[in-house]
Design a protein around this motif. Sequence first.
Motif, PDB file in Angstrom:
ATOM      1  N   TRP A  24      37.642  37.113  35.853  1.00  0.00           N
ATOM      2  CA  TRP A  24      38.508  38.194  36.310  1.00  0.00           C
ATOM      3  C   TRP A  24      39.636  38.422  35.321  1.00  0.00           C
ATOM      4  CZ3 TRP A  24      36.585  40.900  40.134  1.00  0.00           C
ATOM      5  CH2 TRP A  24      35.734  40.291  41.042  1.00  0.00           C
ATOM      6  N   VAL A  25      39.940  39.681  35.042  1.00  0.00           N
ATOM      7  CA  VAL A  25      41.115  40.043  34.246  1.00  0.00           C
ATOM      8  C   VAL A  25      41.954  41.027  35.055  1.00  0.00           C
ATOM      9  CG1 VAL A  25      40.030  39.647  32.000  1.00  0.00           C
ATOM     10  CG2 VAL A  25      39.925  41.911  33.022  1.00  0.00           C
ATOM     11  N   ARG A  26      43.253  40.958  34.832  1.00  0.00           N
ATOM     12  CA  ARG A  26      44.169  41.863  35.537  1.00  0.00           C
ATOM     13  C   ARG A  26      44.110  43.242  34.891  1.00  0.00           C
ATOM     14  NH1 ARG A  26      48.547  39.846  38.474  1.00  0.00           N
ATOM     15  NH2 ARG A  26      49.790  41.524  37.594  1.00  0.00           N
ATOM     16  N   VAL A  27      44.171  44.292  35.700  1.00  0.00           N
ATOM     17  CA  VAL A  27      44.091  45.650  35.148  1.00  0.00           C
ATOM     18  C   VAL A  27      45.354  46.034  34.385  1.00  0.00           C
ATOM     19  CG1 VAL A  27      42.394  46.487  36.807  1.00  0.00           C
ATOM     20  CG2 VAL A  27      44.825  46.751  37.308  1.00  0.00           C
ATOM     21  N   ASP A  28      46.442  45.288  34.568  1.00  0.00           N
ATOM     22  CA  ASP A  28      47.649  45.577  33.795  1.00  0.00           C
ATOM     23  C   ASP A  28      47.642  44.860  32.450  1.00  0.00           C
ATOM     24  OD1 ASP A  28      48.175  42.948  34.508  1.00  0.00           O
ATOM     25  OD2 ASP A  28      49.952  43.429  35.711  1.00  0.00           O
ATOM     26  N   GLY A  29      46.582  44.076  32.164  1.00  0.00           N
ATOM     27  CA  GLY A  29      46.447  43.403  30.890  1.00  0.00           C
ATOM     28  C   GLY A  29      47.213  42.101  30.764  1.00  0.00           C
ATOM     29  N   GLN A  30      47.968  41.734  31.783  1.00  0.00           N
ATOM     30  CA  GLN A  30      48.712  40.482  31.729  1.00  0.00           C
ATOM     31  C   GLN A  30      47.761  39.298  31.883  1.00  0.00           C
ATOM     32  OE1 GLN A  30      52.550  40.153  33.819  1.00  0.00           O
ATOM     33  NE2 GLN A  30      52.079  42.180  34.640  1.00  0.00           N
ATOM     34  N   SER A  31      48.109  38.206  31.243  1.00  0.00           N
ATOM     35  CA  SER A  31      47.336  36.976  31.361  1.00  0.00           C
ATOM     36  C   SER A  31      48.046  36.040  32.327  1.00  0.00           C
ATOM     37  CB  SER A  31      47.193  36.301  30.000  1.00  0.00           C
ATOM     38  OG  SER A  31      46.555  35.056  30.136  1.00  0.00           O
ATOM     39  N   SER A  32      47.280  35.410  33.183  1.00  0.00           N
ATOM     40  CA  SER A  32      47.875  34.472  34.135  1.00  0.00           C
ATOM     41  C   SER A  32      47.771  33.029  33.640  1.00  0.00           C
ATOM     42  CB  SER A  32      47.201  34.609  35.502  1.00  0.00           C
ATOM     43  OG  SER A  32      45.824  34.324  35.398  1.00  0.00           O
ATOM     44  N   ARG A  33      47.268  32.839  32.416  1.00  0.00           N
ATOM     45  CA  ARG A  33      47.077  31.477  31.878  1.00  0.00           C
ATOM     46  C   ARG A  33      48.349  30.645  31.934  1.00  0.00           C
ATOM     47  NH1 ARG A  33      43.907  33.675  26.854  1.00  0.00           N
ATOM     48  NH2 ARG A  33      41.893  34.019  27.828  1.00  0.00           N
ATOM     49  N   ASP A  34      49.454  31.195  31.461  1.00  0.00           N
ATOM     50  CA  ASP A  34      50.704  30.440  31.380  1.00  0.00           C
ATOM     51  C   ASP A  34      51.760  30.970  32.346  1.00  0.00           C
ATOM     52  OD1 ASP A  34      49.634  28.884  29.290  1.00  0.00           O
ATOM     53  OD2 ASP A  34      50.156  30.440  27.820  1.00  0.00           O
ATOM     54  N   ASN A  35      51.323  31.691  33.360  1.00  0.00           N
ATOM     55  CA  ASN A  35      52.261  32.283  34.305  1.00  0.00           C
ATOM     56  C   ASN A  35      51.921  31.803  35.712  1.00  0.00           C
ATOM     57  OD1 ASN A  35      53.677  33.999  36.072  1.00  0.00           O
ATOM     58  ND2 ASN A  35      53.675  35.653  34.573  1.00  0.00           N
ATOM     59  N   PRO A  36      52.662  30.826  36.243  1.00  0.00           N
ATOM     60  CA  PRO A  36      52.326  30.281  37.560  1.00  0.00           C
ATOM     61  C   PRO A  36      52.428  31.305  38.691  1.00  0.00           C
ATOM     62  CG  PRO A  36      54.363  29.291  36.714  1.00  0.00           C
ATOM     63  CD  PRO A  36      53.798  30.141  35.627  1.00  0.00           C
ATOM     64  N   VAL A  37      53.295  32.287  38.534  1.00  0.00           N
ATOM     65  CA  VAL A  37      53.409  33.328  39.564  1.00  0.00           C
ATOM     66  C   VAL A  37      52.114  34.135  39.622  1.00  0.00           C
ATOM     67  CG1 VAL A  37      54.646  35.422  40.247  1.00  0.00           C
ATOM     68  CG2 VAL A  37      55.919  33.451  39.370  1.00  0.00           C
ATOM     69  N   LEU A  38      51.612  34.554  38.456  1.00  0.00           N
ATOM     70  CA  LEU A  38      50.365  35.324  38.422  1.00  0.00           C
ATOM     71  C   LEU A  38      49.169  34.467  38.834  1.00  0.00           C
ATOM     72  CD1 LEU A  38      50.813  37.460  35.174  1.00  0.00           C
ATOM     73  CD2 LEU A  38      51.299  38.092  37.545  1.00  0.00           C
ATOM     74  N   GLN A  39      49.186  33.174  38.492  1.00  0.00           N
ATOM     75  CA  GLN A  39      48.102  32.280  38.907  1.00  0.00           C
ATOM     76  C   GLN A  39      48.045  32.165  40.415  1.00  0.00           C
ATOM     77  OE1 GLN A  39      48.896  28.582  36.899  1.00  0.00           O
ATOM     78  NE2 GLN A  39      48.026  29.276  34.958  1.00  0.00           N
ATOM     79  N   THR A  40      49.217  32.004  41.034  1.00  0.00           N
ATOM     80  CA  THR A  40      49.271  31.891  42.493  1.00  0.00           C
ATOM     81  C   THR A  40      48.806  33.180  43.151  1.00  0.00           C
ATOM     82  OG1 THR A  40      51.061  30.292  42.343  1.00  0.00           O
ATOM     83  CG2 THR A  40      50.780  31.411  44.454  1.00  0.00           C
ATOM     84  N   GLN A  41      49.258  34.323  42.613  1.00  0.00           N
ATOM     85  CA  GLN A  41      48.838  35.605  43.186  1.00  0.00           C
ATOM     86  C   GLN A  41      47.338  35.782  43.071  1.00  0.00           C
ATOM     87  OE1 GLN A  41      50.885  37.845  44.891  1.00  0.00           O
ATOM     88  NE2 GLN A  41      48.846  38.527  45.496  1.00  0.00           N
ATOM     89  N   PHE A  42      46.752  35.377  41.934  1.00  0.00           N
ATOM     90  CA  PHE A  42      45.308  35.471  41.763  1.00  0.00           C
ATOM     91  C   PHE A  42      44.585  34.622  42.808  1.00  0.00           C
ATOM     92  CE2 PHE A  42      41.380  33.612  40.107  1.00  0.00           C
ATOM     93  CZ  PHE A  42      40.620  34.759  39.979  1.00  0.00           C
ATOM     94  N   GLU A  43      45.046  33.411  43.036  1.00  0.00           N
ATOM     95  CA  GLU A  43      44.402  32.529  44.028  1.00  0.00           C
ATOM     96  C   GLU A  43      44.454  33.141  45.424  1.00  0.00           C
ATOM     97  OE1 GLU A  43      42.596  29.759  43.603  1.00  0.00           O
ATOM     98  OE2 GLU A  43      42.836  30.059  41.454  1.00  0.00           O
ATOM     99  N   VAL A  44      45.589  33.723  45.767  1.00  0.00           N
ATOM    100  CA  VAL A  44      45.723  34.372  47.079  1.00  0.00           C
ATOM    101  C   VAL A  44      44.774  35.561  47.180  1.00  0.00           C
ATOM    102  CG1 VAL A  44      47.312  35.713  48.536  1.00  0.00           C
ATOM    103  CG2 VAL A  44      48.088  33.588  47.451  1.00  0.00           C
ATOM    104  N   ASP A  45      44.759  36.396  46.144  1.00  0.00           N
ATOM    105  CA  ASP A  45      43.894  37.576  46.145  1.00  0.00           C
ATOM    106  C   ASP A  45      42.421  37.178  46.178  1.00  0.00           C
ATOM    107  OD1 ASP A  45      46.123  39.224  46.076  1.00  0.00           O
ATOM    108  OD2 ASP A  45      46.042  39.494  43.900  1.00  0.00           O
ATOM    109  N   ARG A  46      42.052  36.181  45.378  1.00  0.00           N
ATOM    110  CA  ARG A  46      40.657  35.748  45.332  1.00  0.00           C
ATOM    111  C   ARG A  46      40.210  35.181  46.683  1.00  0.00           C
ATOM    112  NH1 ARG A  46      38.556  31.025  41.455  1.00  0.00           N
ATOM    113  NH2 ARG A  46      39.893  29.917  42.883  1.00  0.00           N
ATOM    114  N   THR A  47      41.084  34.423  47.322  1.00  0.00           N
ATOM    115  CA  THR A  47      40.742  33.855  48.631  1.00  0.00           C
ATOM    116  C   THR A  47      40.549  34.956  49.672  1.00  0.00           C
ATOM    117  OG1 THR A  47      41.925  31.824  48.103  1.00  0.00           O
ATOM    118  CG2 THR A  47      41.515  32.266  50.433  1.00  0.00           C
TER     119      THR A  47
END
Length: 140
Positions: A24-47
């Motif tokens: 999965w990649v974000r449509v805004d082009g941001q990477s969640s690799r080093d961003n814990p906020v984006l990582q958490t949001q991805f986990e919530v969205d994926r769940t």
Amino acid sequence: MRFSALVLFCIALGGCAAAPKMGWVRVDGQSSRDNPVLQTQFEVDRTACLGERNKAALSGVTVASGGLAATMAAQDRSNAADTVGQGCMAEKGYLLVREDEADAKRAELARVAELKKQQEAAVAASVPKPKKASSTKPNS
């Protein structure tokens, strides 16, 4: 009989083909690799989207007679559930891409997001501001 054997052989061959790894990649082009906020949001969205996918997979009529028809029906149902999951993730701002193409897609999406910001800023700047009504006091 020969036709059935041929169909089963083709299905078996198709199952052996290795599907490319997807991510999965974000449509805004941001990477969640080093961003814990984006990582958490991805986990919530994926769940949440996994739950929607599972609901779609459980709904409908199940063909339990066995055989080729049941196998094909199960595959169709799985494909439909996958589409529901992908649609849910798209609504939340993610696209499913091949892992070997993810970095290029992320860069492309970042460029598009920047262009969108510029266009929105240009539109906002060109919209005339409402004029304030001049206050007139009644003469007494």
